[in-house]
Scaffold this motif. Sequence first.
Motif, PDB file in Angstrom:
ATOM      1  N   ALA A  39      -9.926 -10.806   2.941  1.00 38.64           N
ATOM      2  CA  ALA A  39      -8.623 -10.223   2.617  1.00 38.64           C
ATOM      3  C   ALA A  39      -7.586 -10.588   3.676  1.00 38.64           C
ATOM      4  N   ASP A  40      -7.964 -10.561   4.951  1.00 42.51           N
ATOM      5  CA  ASP A  40      -7.044 -10.933   6.028  1.00 42.51           C
ATOM      6  C   ASP A  40      -6.650 -12.400   5.943  1.00 42.51           C
ATOM      7  N   GLU A  41      -7.607 -13.269   5.613  1.00 46.27           N
ATOM      8  CA  GLU A  41      -7.303 -14.701   5.448  1.00 46.27           C
ATOM      9  C   GLU A  41      -6.292 -14.916   4.327  1.00 46.27           C
ATOM     10  N   LEU A  42      -6.514 -14.250   3.203  1.00 43.59           N
ATOM     11  CA  LEU A  42      -5.584 -14.388   2.080  1.00 43.59           C
ATOM     12  C   LEU A  42      -4.212 -13.814   2.422  1.00 43.59           C
ATOM     13  N   ALA A  43      -4.177 -12.706   3.130  1.00 43.69           N
ATOM     14  CA  ALA A  43      -2.898 -12.119   3.538  1.00 43.69           C
ATOM     15  C   ALA A  43      -2.130 -13.085   4.435  1.00 43.69           C
ATOM     16  N   ASP A  44      -2.814 -13.739   5.364  1.00 42.26           N
ATOM     17  CA  ASP A  44      -2.168 -14.734   6.221  1.00 42.26           C
ATOM     18  C   ASP A  44      -1.647 -15.917   5.413  1.00 42.26           C
ATOM     19  N   THR A  45      -2.419 -16.336   4.405  1.00 38.15           N
ATOM     20  CA  THR A  45      -1.994 -17.447   3.551  1.00 38.15           C
ATOM     21  C   THR A  45      -0.732 -17.084   2.782  1.00 38.15           C
ATOM     22  N   PHE A  46      -0.710 -15.910   2.179  1.00 35.31           N
ATOM     23  CA  PHE A  46       0.478 -15.491   1.433  1.00 35.31           C
ATOM     24  C   PHE A  46       1.675 -15.317   2.365  1.00 35.31           C
ATOM     25  N   ALA A  47       1.471 -14.791   3.556  1.00 32.26           N
ATOM     26  CA  ALA A  47       2.573 -14.599   4.506  1.00 32.26           C
ATOM     27  C   ALA A  47       3.131 -15.925   4.986  1.00 32.26           C
ATOM     28  N   SER A  48       2.280 -16.948   5.099  1.00 33.75           N
ATOM     29  CA  SER A  48       2.751 -18.246   5.588  1.00 33.75           C
ATOM     30  C   SER A  48       3.575 -18.999   4.547  1.00 33.75           C
ATOM     31  N   GLY A  50       6.004 -17.769   2.927  1.00 31.39           N
ATOM     32  CA  GLY A  50       7.320 -17.450   3.435  1.00 31.39           C
ATOM     33  C   GLY A  50       8.416 -17.079   2.464  1.00 31.39           C
ATOM     34  N   ASN A  51       8.636 -17.802   1.405  1.00 29.61           N
ATOM     35  CA  ASN A  51       9.835 -17.553   0.623  1.00 29.61           C
ATOM     36  C   ASN A  51       9.604 -16.727  -0.637  1.00 29.61           C
ATOM     37  N   LYS A  52       8.379 -16.529  -1.055  1.00 27.21           N
ATOM     38  CA  LYS A  52       8.141 -15.782  -2.287  1.00 27.21           C
ATOM     39  C   LYS A  52       8.031 -14.276  -2.040  1.00 27.21           C
ATOM     40  N   TYR A  53       7.396 -13.866  -0.946  1.00 26.36           N
ATOM     41  CA  TYR A  53       7.193 -12.456  -0.647  1.00 26.36           C
ATOM     42  C   TYR A  53       7.871 -12.103   0.672  1.00 26.36           C
ATOM     43  N   LEU A  54       8.352 -10.875   0.786  1.00 24.57           N
ATOM     44  CA  LEU A  54       8.942 -10.415   2.042  1.00 24.57           C
ATOM     45  C   LEU A  54       7.872 -10.443   3.126  1.00 24.57           C
ATOM     46  N   GLN A  55       8.228 -10.966   4.294  1.00 22.54           N
ATOM     47  CA  GLN A  55       7.252 -11.184   5.368  1.00 22.54           C
ATOM     48  C   GLN A  55       6.510  -9.917   5.771  1.00 22.54           C
ATOM     49  N   ASP A  56       7.203  -8.822   5.917  1.00 19.01           N
ATOM     50  CA  ASP A  56       6.578  -7.590   6.395  1.00 19.01           C
ATOM     51  C   ASP A  56       5.902  -6.795   5.283  1.00 19.01           C
ATOM     52  N   SER A  57       5.920  -7.325   4.063  1.00 21.33           N
ATOM     53  CA  SER A  57       5.379  -6.562   2.937  1.00 21.33           C
ATOM     54  C   SER A  57       3.944  -6.931   2.576  1.00 21.33           C
ATOM     55  N   ILE A  58       3.389  -7.972   3.190  1.00 22.23           N
ATOM     56  CA  ILE A  58       2.008  -8.365   2.898  1.00 22.23           C
ATOM     57  C   ILE A  58       1.070  -7.398   3.616  1.00 22.23           C
ATOM     58  N   ASN A  59       0.287  -6.651   2.842  1.00 21.75           N
ATOM     59  CA  ASN A  59      -0.600  -5.634   3.411  1.00 21.75           C
ATOM     60  C   ASN A  59      -2.004  -5.760   2.835  1.00 21.75           C
ATOM     61  N   VAL A  60      -2.970  -5.324   3.629  1.00 17.42           N
ATOM     62  CA  VAL A  60      -4.351  -5.208   3.162  1.00 17.42           C
ATOM     63  C   VAL A  60      -4.670  -3.715   3.139  1.00 17.42           C
ATOM     64  N   LYS A  61      -5.015  -3.217   1.962  1.00 15.32           N
ATOM     65  CA  LYS A  61      -5.358  -1.801   1.807  1.00 15.32           C
ATOM     66  C   LYS A  61      -6.847  -1.673   1.526  1.00 15.32           C
ATOM     67  N   GLU A  62      -7.474  -0.736   2.206  1.00 14.63           N
ATOM     68  CA  GLU A  62      -8.912  -0.515   2.052  1.00 14.63           C
ATOM     69  C   GLU A  62      -9.150   0.643   1.092  1.00 14.63           C
ATOM     70  N   TYR A  63     -10.008   0.426   0.118  1.00 13.33           N
ATOM     71  CA  TYR A  63     -10.382   1.458  -0.847  1.00 13.33           C
ATOM     72  C   TYR A  63     -11.875   1.705  -0.752  1.00 13.33           C
ATOM     73  N   GLU A  64     -12.265   2.975  -0.778  1.00 11.97           N
ATOM     74  CA  GLU A  64     -13.670   3.361  -0.675  1.00 11.97           C
ATOM     75  C   GLU A  64     -14.127   3.967  -1.995  1.00 11.97           C
ATOM     76  N   LEU A  65     -15.321   3.574  -2.442  1.00  6.31           N
ATOM     77  CA  LEU A  65     -15.873   4.074  -3.691  1.00  6.31           C
ATOM     78  C   LEU A  65     -16.482   5.452  -3.475  1.00  6.31           C
ATOM     79  N   ILE A  66     -15.957   6.437  -4.216  1.00  3.07           N
ATOM     80  CA  ILE A  66     -16.497   7.793  -4.182  1.00  3.07           C
ATOM     81  C   ILE A  66     -16.724   8.188  -5.627  1.00  3.07           C
ATOM     82  N   GLY A  67     -17.978   8.409  -5.973  1.00  6.83           N
ATOM     83  CA  GLY A  67     -18.310   8.648  -7.378  1.00  6.83           C
ATOM     84  C   GLY A  67     -18.133   7.363  -8.157  1.00  6.83           C
TER      85      GLY A  67
END
Length: 78
Positions: A39-48, A50-67
């Motif tokens: 996920a971090d590698e892909l986030a770096d790729t999307f951030a690099s 540059g012109n399609k997404y806002l630079q500070d908006s690329i985030n990695v969110k962690e989700y945990e399976l419960i039930g």
Amino acid sequence: MNKIYVVTGTEYQTHVEKYHTRTVLIEHTLAICSTKEHADELADTFASEGNKYLQDSINVKEYELIGQTYHNFHDEET
């Protein structure tokens, strides 16, 4: 697989029309990964790109399976 990692980014669009300019912000889910490293590698790729997404908006969110549902406790607390 008890956790997934979701890469998100905000796209910025500007539409110039005859009498006004319209700005649109769209949050996209860019990738869903099973490891934080991937996920971090892909986030770096999307951030690099540059012109399609806002630079500070690329985030990695962690989700945990419960039930049978994935939860993001970090976002739910705020």
